[in-house]
Design a protein around this motif. Sequence first.
Motif, PDB file in Angstrom:
ATOM      1  N   ALA A 259      75.583  34.494   1.356  1.00 59.18           N
ATOM      2  CA  ALA A 259      76.155  35.808   1.092  1.00 59.18           C
ATOM      3  C   ALA A 259      76.171  36.062  -0.406  1.00 59.18           C
ATOM      4  N   HIS A 260      75.730  37.247  -0.815  1.00 59.65           N
ATOM      5  CA  HIS A 260      75.612  37.662  -2.220  1.00 59.65           C
ATOM      6  C   HIS A 260      74.434  36.994  -2.926  1.00 59.65           C
ATOM      7  N   GLY A 261      73.736  36.085  -2.250  1.00 63.74           N
ATOM      8  CA  GLY A 261      72.644  35.363  -2.881  1.00 63.74           C
ATOM      9  C   GLY A 261      71.285  35.816  -2.373  1.00 63.74           C
ATOM     10  N   ARG A 262      70.255  35.093  -2.782  1.00 66.18           N
ATOM     11  CA  ARG A 262      68.901  35.472  -2.371  1.00 66.18           C
ATOM     12  C   ARG A 262      68.586  34.894  -0.999  1.00 66.18           C
ATOM     13  N   ASP A 263      67.656  35.543  -0.313  1.00 65.22           N
ATOM     14  CA  ASP A 263      67.210  35.117   1.014  1.00 65.22           C
ATOM     15  C   ASP A 263      68.386  34.911   1.974  1.00 65.22           C
ATOM     16  N   GLU A 264      69.311  35.847   1.952  1.00 62.88           N
ATOM     17  CA  GLU A 264      70.456  35.818   2.873  1.00 62.88           C
ATOM     18  C   GLU A 264      69.937  35.804   4.304  1.00 62.88           C
ATOM     19  N   ARG A 265      70.566  35.003   5.148  1.00 58.28           N
ATOM     20  CA  ARG A 265      70.050  34.861   6.510  1.00 58.28           C
ATOM     21  C   ARG A 265      71.134  34.360   7.458  1.00 58.28           C
ATOM     22  N   ILE A 266      70.886  34.551   8.751  1.00 59.85           N
ATOM     23  CA  ILE A 266      71.713  33.962   9.799  1.00 59.85           C
ATOM     24  C   ILE A 266      70.792  33.469  10.896  1.00 59.85           C
ATOM     25  N   ARG A 267      71.123  32.346  11.477  1.00 61.80           N
ATOM     26  CA  ARG A 267      70.325  31.804  12.565  1.00 61.80           C
ATOM     27  C   ARG A 267      70.389  32.751  13.761  1.00 61.80           C
ATOM     28  N   VAL A 268      69.253  32.968  14.399  1.00 63.39           N
ATOM     29  CA  VAL A 268      69.172  33.932  15.500  1.00 63.39           C
ATOM     30  C   VAL A 268      70.165  33.591  16.599  1.00 63.39           C
ATOM     31  N   VAL A 269      70.219  32.336  17.002  1.00 64.84           N
ATOM     32  CA  VAL A 269      71.123  31.958  18.099  1.00 64.84           C
ATOM     33  C   VAL A 269      72.582  32.146  17.705  1.00 64.84           C
ATOM     34  N   ASP A 270      72.882  31.961  16.420  1.00 67.12           N
ATOM     35  CA  ASP A 270      74.270  32.123  15.968  1.00 67.12           C
ATOM     36  C   ASP A 270      74.667  33.601  15.946  1.00 67.12           C
ATOM     37  N   PHE A 271      73.724  34.468  15.618  1.00 69.08           N
ATOM     38  CA  PHE A 271      74.021  35.901  15.679  1.00 69.08           C
ATOM     39  C   PHE A 271      74.367  36.313  17.102  1.00 69.08           C
ATOM     40  N   PHE A 272      73.558  35.902  18.065  1.00 74.49           N
ATOM     41  CA  PHE A 272      73.819  36.324  19.442  1.00 74.49           C
ATOM     42  C   PHE A 272      75.081  35.669  20.004  1.00 74.49           C
ATOM     43  N   ALA A 273      75.398  34.454  19.559  1.00 77.52           N
ATOM     44  CA  ALA A 273      76.683  33.848  19.951  1.00 77.52           C
ATOM     45  C   ALA A 273      77.837  34.675  19.407  1.00 77.52           C
ATOM     46  N   GLY A 274      77.669  35.182  18.176  1.00 81.24           N
ATOM     47  CA  GLY A 274      78.704  36.024  17.590  1.00 81.24           C
ATOM     48  C   GLY A 274      78.874  37.336  18.307  1.00 81.24           C
ATOM     49  N   VAL A 275      77.780  37.905  18.792  1.00 81.85           N
ATOM     50  CA  VAL A 275      77.853  39.143  19.571  1.00 81.85           C
ATOM     51  C   VAL A 275      78.629  38.906  20.867  1.00 81.85           C
ATOM     52  N   GLU A 276      78.316  37.804  21.542  1.00 87.15           N
ATOM     53  CA  GLU A 276      79.024  37.497  22.784  1.00 87.15           C
ATOM     54  C   GLU A 276      80.501  37.209  22.528  1.00 87.15           C
TER      55      GLU A 276
END
Length: 476
Positions: free
Chosen positions: A447-464
Amino acid sequence: MRSIAACLISVALTSALFAQPNQLPVADKALAREIFQQLIETNTTDSVGSTTVAADAMKKRLLDAGFAESDVVVMGPNDRKGNMVARYRGRAGSTLKPVLIIGHIDVVEAKRSDWTTDPFQFVEKDGYFYGRGTQDMKDSDAAVVESFIRMRREGFVPDRDIILALTADEEGGRSNGVDWLLKNHRDLIDGAFALNPDAGGPELEKGRAVSMGVEATEKLYADYRVTATNPGGHSSLPRPDNAIYHVADALGRLEKTPFPLEANEVTRVYFASVAKTEKGQLAEDLKAVSGTVPNAEAAQRLSKDPIYNSLLHTTCVATMMSAGHAPNALPGSAVANVNCRIFPGHSQEEIRQELIRIFADPTLKVQYVTNSGEVMEKGSDRKSMAPPPLDPVVFKPLEATVNSIWPGIPVIAEMETGASDSVYTMDAGIPSYGFSGMGVDRDDVRAHGRDERIRVVDFFAGVEFEYLYLKALTSQ
């Protein structure tokens, strides 16, 4: 405050409200990804972006899902700083005050030259989603919007209203959305308590969830301008009082002068809880700083880790510097910005005075810079917020939801080392709790840095997680 340990660490509560969650349905997965991409690819930086564009886009999605025009509004102090407020209507006749969810949709500036991908293009590669805001915090914004649409489609009726405020200028700028809404439209966002997904959440070790953090308090944000001036002159006649050297020397002293070791009830509980999940020397050190008086040697070892260091001290770091007007002239002035995250119990003015002491240079001017960029001779005497009461209405469904998705991990109180919009809701008398379902590896915080990213599976776990938690919270 003894109840922090009892209420937040225990995960022994029954999860009878939940069956093991099914995999996120294909249609909802696609919708969440689509919303996420739309938010990432909308530039919402303070310099050239517009939160209004993003707010209008989310408003359209909710209206298309069947929400009433009167329940979804976009408003703000100007054309670029719009905030969306949406109300999901609860059971008719309910006497329960609404749940308020706050989530900023602005993002920190990002230079294309610093990134390996375009920061304002949503890129999926190697199992990650890349883009500015993937960690902070358009992932959670997308999850709440998708949950609203999903619950509406299912005909779910909560036991109270749920209010979502997607807001401007949390990351900087002159028009903080939560502050503006509270001052101008308090009735639209007044709630029994506020949930802020901009803090807390699952802590991961190589993709494995080890704990769920809940923001119980946070550090106080402050910027300071450090200025040196002199007459300047021709570069062939160097002066001993070069403004750049004055500022550089002061910053060097700051780098080598850590602030005092500190602890409070929240950090003590946090370290004691995390110690149970670790082994060896690390576990011993974490336990050693969880007592009434933290062990200094253990703290010194832990402070080599930036996260633990920030939980043990006020931290101040130079973030910007400018000087000079020509390559062949002595600088008439040099200016640096020092950014501080202040341990609860201390004020912005107190830390300004401490910086003056550390710099030990009476020729330097040290001024406080407000969030709107105004330069002041003194900082505020206001200190960080006190932890809110731990409402079981919030925490019982949280523990059950966590246990249904990440069985067995502890729910742990923590101090937010950055800063969030919870300062505004707490100051307005609305108890505020920070957590989301978006897990990030503790060694991959971008966060606030370069190449900010989130793992795909972790994003969908967060949605659920967001969907299950909102339903559990409003079905009690």
